[in-house]
Design a protein around this motif. Structure first.
Motif, short mmCIF file in Angstrom:
data_model
loop_
_atom_site.label_atom_id
_atom_site.label_comp_id
_atom_site.label_asym_id
_atom_site.label_seq_id
_atom_site.Cartn_x
_atom_site.Cartn_y
_atom_site.Cartn_z
N MET A 1 0.85 -1.18 0.00
CA MET A 1 0.00 0.00 0.00
C MET A 1 0.89 1.24 0.00
N THR A 2 0.47 2.24 -0.67
CA THR A 2 1.20 3.50 -0.75
C THR A 2 0.97 4.34 0.50
N TYR A 3 2.04 4.98 0.98
CA TYR A 3 1.93 5.87 2.13
C TYR A 3 1.62 7.29 1.65
N PHE A 4 0.70 7.94 2.34
CA PHE A 4 0.45 9.38 2.19
C PHE A 4 0.24 9.94 3.60
N PRO A 5 0.77 11.11 3.89
CA PRO A 5 0.46 11.71 5.19
C PRO A 5 -1.01 12.14 5.25
N ASP A 6 -1.55 12.20 6.44
CA ASP A 6 -2.91 12.70 6.58
C ASP A 6 -3.02 14.10 6.03
N PHE A 7 -4.10 14.36 5.33
CA PHE A 7 -4.45 15.64 4.71
C PHE A 7 -3.67 15.95 3.43
N ALA A 8 -2.90 15.00 2.91
CA ALA A 8 -2.23 15.22 1.62
C ALA A 8 -3.28 15.25 0.52
N GLU A 9 -2.97 15.95 -0.56
CA GLU A 9 -3.86 15.90 -1.72
C GLU A 9 -3.88 14.47 -2.25
N TYR A 10 -5.03 14.01 -2.65
CA TYR A 10 -5.16 12.65 -3.17
C TYR A 10 -4.57 12.58 -4.56
N GLU A 11 -3.55 11.77 -4.72
CA GLU A 11 -2.95 11.59 -6.04
C GLU A 11 -2.51 10.14 -6.24
N TYR A 12 -3.32 9.23 -5.73
CA TYR A 12 -3.03 7.81 -5.88
C TYR A 12 -3.41 7.36 -7.28
N GLU A 13 -2.41 7.03 -8.08
CA GLU A 13 -2.60 6.60 -9.46
C GLU A 13 -3.44 7.58 -10.27
N THR A 14 -3.17 8.86 -10.10
CA THR A 14 -3.88 9.90 -10.84
C THR A 14 -2.85 10.76 -11.58
N PRO A 15 -3.26 11.38 -12.71
CA PRO A 15 -2.32 12.24 -13.44
C PRO A 15 -2.02 13.54 -12.70
N LYS A 16 -2.92 13.95 -11.84
CA LYS A 16 -2.72 15.12 -10.97
C LYS A 16 -3.65 14.96 -9.77
N PRO A 17 -3.41 15.71 -8.70
CA PRO A 17 -4.27 15.55 -7.52
C PRO A 17 -5.75 15.76 -7.85
N THR A 23 -6.18 12.81 1.78
CA THR A 23 -5.94 11.46 2.27
C THR A 23 -5.97 11.41 3.80
N ILE A 24 -6.45 10.28 4.29
CA ILE A 24 -6.47 9.99 5.72
C ILE A 24 -6.14 8.50 5.87
N GLY A 25 -5.22 8.18 6.75
CA GLY A 25 -4.98 6.79 7.12
C GLY A 25 -4.24 5.93 6.13
N TRP A 26 -3.44 6.53 5.26
CA TRP A 26 -2.63 5.74 4.32
C TRP A 26 -1.29 5.45 5.00
N LEU A 27 -1.26 4.46 5.85
CA LEU A 27 -0.13 4.18 6.73
C LEU A 27 0.80 3.11 6.17
N LEU A 142 -14.23 12.61 -10.49
CA LEU A 142 -13.04 13.41 -10.19
C LEU A 142 -11.83 12.92 -10.96
N MET A 143 -11.72 11.61 -11.17
CA MET A 143 -10.63 11.07 -11.98
C MET A 143 -10.77 11.53 -13.43
N ALA A 144 -11.98 11.48 -13.96
CA ALA A 144 -12.20 11.95 -15.33
C ALA A 144 -11.84 13.42 -15.46
N GLU A 145 -12.20 14.21 -14.47
CA GLU A 145 -11.84 15.63 -14.47
C GLU A 145 -10.32 15.81 -14.46
N ALA A 146 -9.62 15.04 -13.63
CA ALA A 146 -8.17 15.15 -13.54
C ALA A 146 -7.50 14.74 -14.84
#
Length: 154
Positions: A1-17, A23-27, A142-146
């Motif tokens: 699983m990918t780590y992200f700090p809490d409150f980071a912009e979501y950019e998991y497998e996306t071309p941009k946030p 993000t919350i709880g990506w430990l 949101l993914m389509a928008e990104a």
């Protein structure tokens, strides 16, 4: 699983946030996280919200199988109806955006004493399961928008 700090912009497998998603709880085992003994109230509320799939569904990005916990390696989780390790959960964040967390957040809280931020808990307890919320649709839009395809997310 990918780590992200809490409150980071979501950019998991996306071309941009993704706009308005945090993000919350990506430990993982390599990063420290806030800890506290979980309350029964928090665990029960997560169970209630995560198991609802008729009037609303907070699950998105379902995978085949189950991801192992990046902290302890377990992959056989109790409460199979919660889809722990197999999805993301999305909740409205009370500011017009969303929180995105791995469904493993239930395991992180119950087994590893992860203490989600107050803002996430406020969103969890403020969420109305009868709201007709559809996380997968919001995630896809949101993914389509990104990706520049445009979407109807409002």
């Amino acid at each position: 699983m990918t780590y992200f700090p809490d409150f980071a912009e979501y950019e998991y497998e996306t071309p941009k946030p993704l706009r308005g998603v945090r993000t919350i709880g990506w430990l993982d085992a390599a990063h420290e996280f806030q800890k506290a003994h979980p309350s029964d109230e928090v665990l029960q509320r997560l169970q209630t919200v995560m198991s609802e799939r008729v009037t609303s569904n907070i699950h998105a990005s379902l995978i085949r199988g189950t991801m192992p916990c990046p902290i302890c390696g377990v992959r056989d989780y109790p409460h199979p109806e919660l889809l722990v390790g197999s999805t993301e959960i999305w909740l409205p964040d009370n500011d017009g955006g969303y929180f995105a967390a791995p469904s493993m957040i239930y395991h992180f809280i119950s087994a590893h004493n992860y203490a989600p931020p107050k803002e996430f808990l406020d969103a969890l307890f403020g969420f109305e399961p009868a709201s007709n919320f559809r996380a997968q649709k919001i995630s896809e839009d949101l993914m389509a928008e990104a990706m520049g395809f445009g979407a109807d997310i409002d």
